[in-house]
Design an enzyme around this catalytic site. Sequence first.
Site, PDB file in Angstrom:
ATOM      1  N   ASP A 112       0.843  -1.185   0.000  1.00  0.00           N
ATOM      2  CA  ASP A 112       0.000   0.000   0.000  1.00  0.00           C
ATOM      3  C   ASP A 112       0.884   1.243   0.000  1.00  0.00           C
ATOM      4  O   ASP A 112       1.786   1.369   0.837  1.00  0.00           O
ATOM      5  CB  ASP A 112      -0.891   0.018   1.251  1.00  0.00           C
ATOM      6  CG  ASP A 112      -2.369   0.114   0.910  1.00  0.00           C
ATOM      7  OD1 ASP A 112      -2.725   1.072   0.217  1.00  0.00           O
ATOM      8  OD2 ASP A 112      -3.140  -0.759   1.332  1.00  0.00           O
ATOM      9  N   ASP A 219      -3.049   4.499  -2.541  1.00  0.00           N
ATOM     10  CA  ASP A 219      -4.152   5.048  -1.757  1.00  0.00           C
ATOM     11  C   ASP A 219      -4.510   6.454  -2.236  1.00  0.00           C
ATOM     12  O   ASP A 219      -3.630   7.244  -2.586  1.00  0.00           O
ATOM     13  CB  ASP A 219      -3.713   5.088  -0.288  1.00  0.00           C
ATOM     14  CG  ASP A 219      -4.826   5.433   0.674  1.00  0.00           C
ATOM     15  OD1 ASP A 219      -5.798   4.656   0.736  1.00  0.00           O
ATOM     16  OD2 ASP A 219      -4.718   6.461   1.354  1.00  0.00           O
ATOM     17  N   GLU A 278      -6.568   3.906  -6.024  1.00  0.00           N
ATOM     18  CA  GLU A 278      -7.873   4.070  -5.382  1.00  0.00           C
ATOM     19  C   GLU A 278      -8.465   5.378  -5.876  1.00  0.00           C
ATOM     20  O   GLU A 278      -8.002   6.454  -5.528  1.00  0.00           O
ATOM     21  CB  GLU A 278      -7.719   4.101  -3.861  1.00  0.00           C
ATOM     22  CG  GLU A 278      -9.045   4.263  -3.138  1.00  0.00           C
ATOM     23  CD  GLU A 278      -8.883   4.537  -1.651  1.00  0.00           C
ATOM     24  OE1 GLU A 278      -9.759   4.116  -0.879  1.00  0.00           O
ATOM     25  OE2 GLU A 278      -7.889   5.185  -1.266  1.00  0.00           O
ATOM     26  N   HIS A 355     -10.999  -3.525   2.666  1.00  0.00           N
ATOM     27  CA  HIS A 355     -10.869  -3.195   4.083  1.00  0.00           C
ATOM     28  C   HIS A 355     -11.733  -2.023   4.507  1.00  0.00           C
ATOM     29  O   HIS A 355     -11.814  -1.719   5.697  1.00  0.00           O
ATOM     30  CB  HIS A 355      -9.407  -2.868   4.396  1.00  0.00           C
ATOM     31  CG  HIS A 355      -8.905  -1.665   3.658  1.00  0.00           C
ATOM     32  ND1 HIS A 355      -8.731  -1.657   2.288  1.00  0.00           N
ATOM     33  CD2 HIS A 355      -8.554  -0.433   4.090  1.00  0.00           C
ATOM     34  CE1 HIS A 355      -8.298  -0.466   1.919  1.00  0.00           C
ATOM     35  NE2 HIS A 355      -8.180   0.289   2.981  1.00  0.00           N
ATOM     36  N   ASP A 356     -12.370  -1.346   3.560  1.00  0.00           N
ATOM     37  CA  ASP A 356     -13.154  -0.142   3.859  1.00  0.00           C
ATOM     38  C   ASP A 356     -14.652  -0.362   3.777  1.00  0.00           C
ATOM     39  O   ASP A 356     -15.414   0.608   3.797  1.00  0.00           O
ATOM     40  CB  ASP A 356     -12.774   0.988   2.891  1.00  0.00           C
ATOM     41  CG  ASP A 356     -11.467   1.671   3.260  1.00  0.00           C
ATOM     42  OD1 ASP A 356     -11.078   1.614   4.441  1.00  0.00           O
ATOM     43  OD2 ASP A 356     -10.841   2.269   2.373  1.00  0.00           O
TER      44      ASP A 356
END
Length: 610
Positions: A112, A219, A278, A355-356
């Site tokens: 990440d 990200d 993202e 994960h969100d």
Amino acid sequence: MADQLHHDNQDGWVGKEPYWKDAVFYQVYPASFKDSNGDGWGDIPGLISELDYLRDLGVDVVWLSPMFESPQKDMGYDISDYQAVYDRYGTLADVDTLIASCHDRNMKLILDLVVNHTSDEHPWFKESRSSKTNPKRDWYIWKPARYDPDGNRIPPTNWRSYFAGPTWTWDDNTQEYYLHLYGSFQPDLNWENPSCREAIYQDTMRFWLDRGVDGFRIDTVNKYSKRTDFPDAPITFPGQPNQPAAEMWCNGPRIHEFIREMQEKVLTPYNHALSVGELSNTPLPSQVLPYVSAANRELDMVFEFSMIRLGTGGAFHGKYLYQPYPLSELKAHVATWQTFLEGTDAWHTVFCENHDNGRAVSRFGDTSSHKNWEGSAKTIALWQGTLTGTLFLYQGQEIGMMNMPRGWGIEEYKDCESMGFYEEAVASGDQDRIAKTMDGLRILARDHSRLPFQWDGSANAGFTGENVVPWMRVHDSAFEDGLNVKAQKEDEESVLGFYKTVLKLRKEYGELFVHGAFRHLLPEDEALFVYVKEGVESGRRALVVLNFSAEEQALSSRGVTVARALGCEEGEEARLLITTLRERERLGIESPERLRPWEGRVYVNFAEGA
């Protein structure tokens, strides 16, 4: 796709298909995956110990969520040292072992990349806030106060952050505000400063690429370029001091320049290291295309969130006030991004968990009974496994992990975003809003995806030692109904077994499922999701029929027949390739007209006698 350009590892954006198009990616949230040392917190050695499990599942690339040094106020998305490992995860040597262990298994590893912001404990920010004349002052975004007509100090703009509250925090030492799109502990880096950008490239990217990682999930990739005139956002929520303002920082004026620079200075020199971004608040294909057009040489692919955000009340005010939606809306989003690729040189991702977000089987499936849970988890697997693009799975998705039980209270929720919205509701004093926010959290909260992985039916589900208190409570389902890896490994027709089969078929029929053209059937139907996939070169076709309901459904009543939908020509026949049903349930499946509750099937055209 027509006029499509590709990039390979030697010659740039021309030549053979890159590996990542056909690859299966698997996201590991390290705190919750596997604890090797009994401290209740997952770690890198724990992940290494289960790489064979991932390889046997069919995974090609592991995406590891942040494991860097961090105060952990946002579970590692607040980094205080990009070149160090948070000690509960392990050491740099452990990461080196992980890289080598993945490569030994012909798997790749991506990390990440969190470079929109740092922790407020990062040395860069400590220098920046030390004085207005510090050389790193301009590495973050600082602005003087404004004052209202009564002389009260107010922030530079009225923007609302993603975690509730303003995007600006006052710093007493230097008497200015700093910008943070997320928590006040996550100050935004100033990408307008070239020295800051170069430090990002060197310290956060080249450092890890030199150690052998294969690329990055990037990200918040479209938030680096802000509007530098810093206007107030329009008042869309009257009476609220902070207003949604994503247009002030998403897809900003220099964003493509910044990403191309990242590509040219870092990713391309490192064998075209993988980049998947993202991309939030970017719902139009025309907005997404510049990021992933091969001709633009920016990103390999991105995550677009229109479908996975279904049910939320928006990204800002009232995000967790759940909004029901029909199946036709979900299907419309899927169709938009499946057909997005046609006639372009772009590529896309396929995913329904990360994960969100809450767990897919709890959001898009049915957990009202064990039978419906299994059927809907398999139907979701078949849906995801037959869509065009690169497939991303999230840990536990392959065994059908569910949201927290509804009876768990707010004390089990740990996430800073969840707590920010809940506390905001409590502060309103509106009991109805509090109840509705809690109900929304039970469906949508990020916490659900972060429960410990369910390896077996022992205490703590094999995530950690039986006498250890894990950092998050283990789901009750780990101990019943076979909802863990050990039980499902012993059952070839389990959800886990089905995922393995689907992933094998996805690669065997890659021209259809990974690269095929998508044609939507019955777009307005609120129970059946039906589409045709067609191989661009071979002309082979697949019909995917998914019953997204707990009731039996008939294709014939919708005017659809399998042979006609497949366009079977003389000498061809439709054959059932796969069904979600267990073998004992398949009696009578020769008749394709009726689907049982939460049943999915795929038919493919074959030459007769083949």
